[in-house]
Enzyme design. Structure first.
Site, short mmCIF file in Angstrom:
data_model
loop_
_atom_site.label_atom_id
_atom_site.label_comp_id
_atom_site.label_asym_id
_atom_site.label_seq_id
_atom_site.Cartn_x
_atom_site.Cartn_y
_atom_site.Cartn_z
N SER A 144 76.72 45.01 92.49
CA SER A 144 75.77 44.34 93.38
C SER A 144 76.50 43.24 94.16
CB SER A 144 74.61 43.79 92.56
OG SER A 144 73.55 43.41 93.38
N ASP A 166 68.44 53.27 95.23
CA ASP A 166 68.69 51.83 95.08
C ASP A 166 68.61 51.14 96.44
OD1 ASP A 166 69.60 49.29 94.55
OD2 ASP A 166 71.39 49.92 93.46
N HIS A 181 68.86 49.97 89.88
CA HIS A 181 69.96 49.07 90.24
C HIS A 181 70.71 48.58 89.00
CE1 HIS A 181 72.06 46.46 93.05
NE2 HIS A 181 71.77 45.40 92.33
#
Length: 416
Positions: A260, A319, A362
């Site tokens: 991320s 995602d 995620h």
């Protein structure tokens, strides 16, 4: 960031030796099957990924992206699959070691000392030694969460042991980053405007622009705090330079891995190392990006390719974070290139969704589990996945609408 435990992330030596590779990172999307998750994976296992390790010393440069993973993704090479999982576990270790107990003296820092971190998270035989912890802060005005310093533990630098060198074929310098946790990090994820990177003091290259929030987190330091740390960038470049000097006579690789927001920092660091000429051209520089958003504009992408930075992006088709920023103005937009975001590198696309736990789309551990289950025989990803139709086909419950609503809120926030 790891959504099993954390909230949703909205977001110098140059010589004439032969370069690792200057072949452009032509963007490629590979679809790796549809998976409906029935249970979330457990945390770190002590089992090492080494089924194909015998051939790694001979093929490690290809696994690190020498030829942009040509013929290794479709179908997915078992050796590459194992290495993606291995580097993913290094990222998961970063989450496992992060202290989220508000009553702890180590709150929002690493729970363990460098010499026992891997042992404490159950991976004492990983073959690497942590050499430095890395901290980051953002130059924004928000309430400090704990203590007088705003800097928070963001990741670590490690180097492979002598025994591991024999197994993997070279000395590997590894940098790993976690995803979003603190208030400041949440805010920088919303700073989606493009800003000139200007990381090379001798040639600022104003056309090369990156997301302002990520750049802020990467370059800000605590100049107003006594005994404050230097910027994340200063810490990273200093330690990597030191390790490159120590092992200058060995065959080396530099591997950056993040999840991320952490993958964005890995991308900035990779570009920085290559742009300022910190390493010899023969040393491979590779990013393994898990669930990463876009980082810079089209010129940033093109410069990374020109510098030989190799990026393998592992993404979930469901995602929303991997679609941001630049949901409209991105690499597919033909005009105003300087104002358009662009992904860098080769893309390995997974497709997983859990109807009663939508945040898994995620989640870092789920990404690793899906890579483990990735079909050997891949096919090119279909374009235009209809998420609403997919939810209906899965006997959609009210929980599923939360995913749709959350995705729309994130996208609208970035657009505004």
């Amino acid at each position: 960031m790891n959504l099993t435990k954390f909230p949703l992330n909205p977001a110098v030596i140059i010589n004439s030796e032969k370069s690792y590779s200057s072949k452009p990172n032509v963007t490629k999307k590979i679809y790796c099957g549809t998976v409906t998750i029935t249970s979330l994976p457990s945390s770190l296992s002590s089992d090492r990924v080494c089924n194909n390790s015998a051939s790694l010393p001979l093929n490690w440069r290809d696994i690190q992206g020498l030829n942009n993973w040509e013929n290794l993704i479709q179908p997915l090479s078992p050796l590459l699959q194992d290495e993606i999982i291995r580097y993913g576990k290094f990222v998961t270790a970063c989450y496992e070691a992060f202290d989220l107990n508000p009553n702890s003296k180590r709150y929002l820092n690493c729970k363990h000392s460098k010499n026992r971190m891997f042992l404490a998270v159950g991976w004492g035989d990983c073959g690497y030694t942590v050499t430095k912890y890395v901290y980051a802060t953002a130059n924004i005005n928000v309430p400090i969460q704990n203590g007088g310093s705003c800097a928070r533990w963001i990741g670590y630098i490690a180097v492979s042991s002598d025994e591991e060198v024999k197994r993997i074929g070279r000395r590997d310098i590894l940098v790993t980053f976690r995803g979003t946790v603190t208030y400041q990090e949440w805010i920088v994820n919303f700073m989606s405007s493009l800003s000139p990177a200007r990381l090379d003091p001798n040639d600022p290259k104003p056309d090369i622009m990156v997301e302002a929030g990520f750049l802020n987190l990467y370059t800000s330091s605590e100049t107003n705090v006594r005994f404050g740390l230097g910027s994340c960038r200063e810490q990273l470049l200093s330690e990597i330079s030191r390790l490159l000097r120590i092992y200058k006579n060995e065959e080396l690789s530099i591997t950056l891995a993040g999840h991320s927001m952490g993958s964005s920092l890995a991308m900035l660091l990779a570009y920085d190392i290559a742009e300022v000429g910190l390493k010899q051209p023969s040393v491979p520089l590779t990013v393994f990006s898990f669930a990463g958003p876009r980082v810079g504009n089209v010129h940033f992408k093109e410069r990374c390719e020109e510098l030989g930075v190799k990026v393998l992006r592992i993404v979930n088709a469901n995602d929303p974070i991997t679609k941001l920023p630049g949901i409209i103005f991105n690499e597919s937009f033909s005009t105003w290139r300087s104002a358009c975001y662009a992904h860098v590198g080769i893309e390995l696309v997974l497709d997983f969704f859990k109807i009663d736990d939508i945040l898994c789309v995620h989640d870092m551990q789920t990404y690793i589990e899906m890579i483990k289950n990735c079909p050997r025989r891949s096919r090119i990803r279909r374009k235009g996945v209809d998420m609403i139709k997919k939810l209906k086909e899965m006997n959609m419950t009210s929980v599923a609408w939360i995913y749709v609503a959350t995705t729309l809120v994130v996208l609208l926030t970035i657009l505004v």
